[in-house]
Design a protein around this motif. Structure first.
Motif, mmCIF file in Angstrom:
data_model
loop_
_atom_site.group_PDB
_atom_site.id
_atom_site.type_symbol
_atom_site.label_atom_id
_atom_site.label_comp_id
_atom_site.label_asym_id
_atom_site.label_seq_id
_atom_site.Cartn_x
_atom_site.Cartn_y
_atom_site.Cartn_z
ATOM 1 N N PRO A 238 28.259 5.970 -8.258
ATOM 2 C CA PRO A 238 27.575 4.847 -8.920
ATOM 3 C C PRO A 238 26.712 4.030 -7.957
ATOM 4 N N LEU A 239 27.156 3.898 -6.708
ATOM 5 C CA LEU A 239 26.355 3.171 -5.720
ATOM 6 C C LEU A 239 25.030 3.878 -5.486
ATOM 7 N N GLN A 240 25.065 5.201 -5.373
ATOM 8 C CA GLN A 240 23.837 5.974 -5.164
ATOM 9 C C GLN A 240 22.895 5.811 -6.372
ATOM 10 N N LEU A 241 23.453 5.840 -7.564
ATOM 11 C CA LEU A 241 22.648 5.638 -8.781
ATOM 12 C C LEU A 241 22.078 4.222 -8.811
ATOM 13 N N PHE A 242 22.860 3.254 -8.372
ATOM 14 C CA PHE A 242 22.394 1.873 -8.286
ATOM 15 C C PHE A 242 21.199 1.769 -7.343
ATOM 16 N N PHE A 243 21.294 2.405 -6.162
ATOM 17 C CA PHE A 243 20.183 2.389 -5.202
ATOM 18 C C PHE A 243 18.930 3.029 -5.791
ATOM 19 N N ILE A 244 19.107 4.145 -6.478
ATOM 20 C CA ILE A 244 17.972 4.840 -7.100
ATOM 21 C C ILE A 244 17.312 3.932 -8.136
ATOM 22 N N CYS A 245 18.115 3.305 -8.977
ATOM 23 C CA CYS A 245 17.562 2.388 -9.992
ATOM 24 C C CYS A 245 16.879 1.199 -9.337
ATOM 25 N N TRP A 246 17.476 0.671 -8.279
ATOM 26 C CA TRP A 246 16.899 -0.478 -7.566
ATOM 27 C C TRP A 246 15.514 -0.123 -7.022
ATOM 28 N N VAL A 247 15.436 1.018 -6.352
ATOM 29 C CA VAL A 247 14.150 1.440 -5.768
ATOM 30 C C VAL A 247 13.130 1.668 -6.872
ATOM 31 N N TYR A 248 13.542 2.311 -7.954
ATOM 32 C CA TYR A 248 12.620 2.531 -9.051
ATOM 33 C C TYR A 248 12.097 1.201 -9.600
ATOM 34 N N LEU A 249 13.014 0.289 -9.861
ATOM 35 C CA LEU A 249 12.656 -0.996 -10.473
ATOM 36 C C LEU A 249 11.727 -1.820 -9.594
ATOM 37 N N PHE A 250 12.010 -1.889 -8.294
ATOM 38 C CA PHE A 250 11.260 -2.780 -7.425
ATOM 39 C C PHE A 250 10.115 -2.110 -6.656
ATOM 40 N N SER A 251 10.131 -0.786 -6.578
ATOM 41 C CA SER A 251 9.092 -0.120 -5.763
ATOM 42 C C SER A 251 8.150 0.757 -6.559
ATOM 43 N N LYS B 139 0.821 -1.212 0.000
ATOM 44 C CA LYS B 139 0.000 0.000 0.000
ATOM 45 C C LYS B 139 0.863 1.275 0.000
ATOM 46 N N TYR B 140 2.012 1.219 0.654
ATOM 47 C CA TYR B 140 2.868 2.405 0.800
ATOM 48 C C TYR B 140 4.110 2.368 -0.092
ATOM 49 N N ARG B 141 4.316 1.285 -0.795
ATOM 50 C CA ARG B 141 5.574 1.031 -1.497
ATOM 51 C C ARG B 141 5.901 2.098 -2.543
ATOM 52 N N LYS B 142 4.952 2.441 -3.411
ATOM 53 C CA LYS B 142 5.249 3.378 -4.495
ATOM 54 C C LYS B 142 5.600 4.763 -3.953
ATOM 55 N N ARG B 143 4.775 5.270 -3.030
ATOM 56 C CA ARG B 143 5.050 6.592 -2.449
ATOM 57 C C ARG B 143 6.379 6.597 -1.693
ATOM 58 N N THR B 144 6.612 5.528 -0.953
ATOM 59 C CA THR B 144 7.866 5.424 -0.215
ATOM 60 C C THR B 144 9.042 5.378 -1.182
ATOM 61 N N GLY B 145 8.896 4.649 -2.278
ATOM 62 C CA GLY B 145 9.952 4.575 -3.278
ATOM 63 C C GLY B 145 10.288 5.939 -3.860
ATOM 64 N N ILE B 146 9.274 6.709 -4.162
ATOM 65 C CA ILE B 146 9.501 8.059 -4.703
ATOM 66 C C ILE B 146 10.231 8.927 -3.683
ATOM 67 N N ILE B 147 9.775 8.892 -2.448
ATOM 68 C CA ILE B 147 10.409 9.685 -1.388
ATOM 69 C C ILE B 147 11.837 9.196 -1.139
ATOM 70 N N LEU B 148 12.039 7.904 -1.201
ATOM 71 C CA LEU B 148 13.366 7.337 -0.977
ATOM 72 C C LEU B 148 14.346 7.767 -2.071
ATOM 73 N N ILE B 149 13.886 7.817 -3.301
ATOM 74 C CA ILE B 149 14.744 8.301 -4.384
ATOM 75 C C ILE B 149 15.126 9.759 -4.147
ATOM 76 N N ILE B 150 14.166 10.569 -3.744
ATOM 77 C CA ILE B 150 14.465 11.975 -3.415
ATOM 78 C C ILE B 150 15.468 12.034 -2.263
ATOM 79 N N PHE B 151 15.280 11.200 -1.260
ATOM 80 C CA PHE B 151 16.190 11.129 -0.114
ATOM 81 C C PHE B 151 17.603 10.775 -0.581
#
Length: 150
Positions: free
Chosen positions: A134-147, A86-98
């Motif tokens: 690159p690690l930060q970009l990897f995390f952003i891509c990971w969150v986008y892909l899975f969340s 229920k919260y995954r997509k919104r959390t993913g967006i906020i996490l990418i901003i974070f």
């Protein structure tokens, strides 16, 4: 490097668990479990190495230790929220901003040779950015892909 290994291990273990128990891979769930575990791991650093992490913030920023504690709590909260569809997509967006917002702190720390574990200026310096960005970009891509991505 430990973070990538940990993320990968949690991803594989959770995917195998779902395959064994539910007879199907649950890639999105496994990806979010892995990111949750990674965030729990990195949040520990906020509480174990508070002084060193505070040194990652520019001198003009007040209440450094409080900010470090708050961002640690934020990582724990975001990690847990990723586990709830229920919260995954919104959390993913906020996490990418974070992740984007904390990158300047990593750049500052590298330029000033901050060693967050020893809370001194014996860090690797700018060479650290060849790994961190690159690690930060990897995390952003990971969150986008899975969340976020449908």
């Amino acid at each position: 490097m430990d973070v990538i290994i940990g993320l990968s291990v949690f991803f594989v273990l959770s995917a195998l668990y779902f395959k064994l128990v539910e007879k199907t891979y649950k890639w999105k769930v496994s990806g979010n479990i892995a990111m949750c575990a990674m965030l729990m791991f990195t949040a520990m650093g906020h509480f174990l190495f508070t002084k060193g992490m505070g040194m990652m913030l520019p001198l003009f920023i007040p209440y450094k230790e409080l900010i470090v504690y708050i961002t640690g709590v934020i990582e724990v909260a975001f990690g847990l929220l990723l586990l709830f569809p229920k919260y995954r997509k919104r959390t993913g967006i906020i996490l990418i901003i974070f992740f984007i917002l904390i990158l300047p702190s990593n750049i500052y720390a590298a330029l000033h040779h901050v060693n967050l574990k020893t809370a001194d200026f014996s860090g690797n310096g700018p060479v650290y950015l060849w790994f961190r960005i690159p690690l930060q970009l990897f995390f952003i891509c990971w969150v986008y892909l899975f969340s976020i991505k449908k």
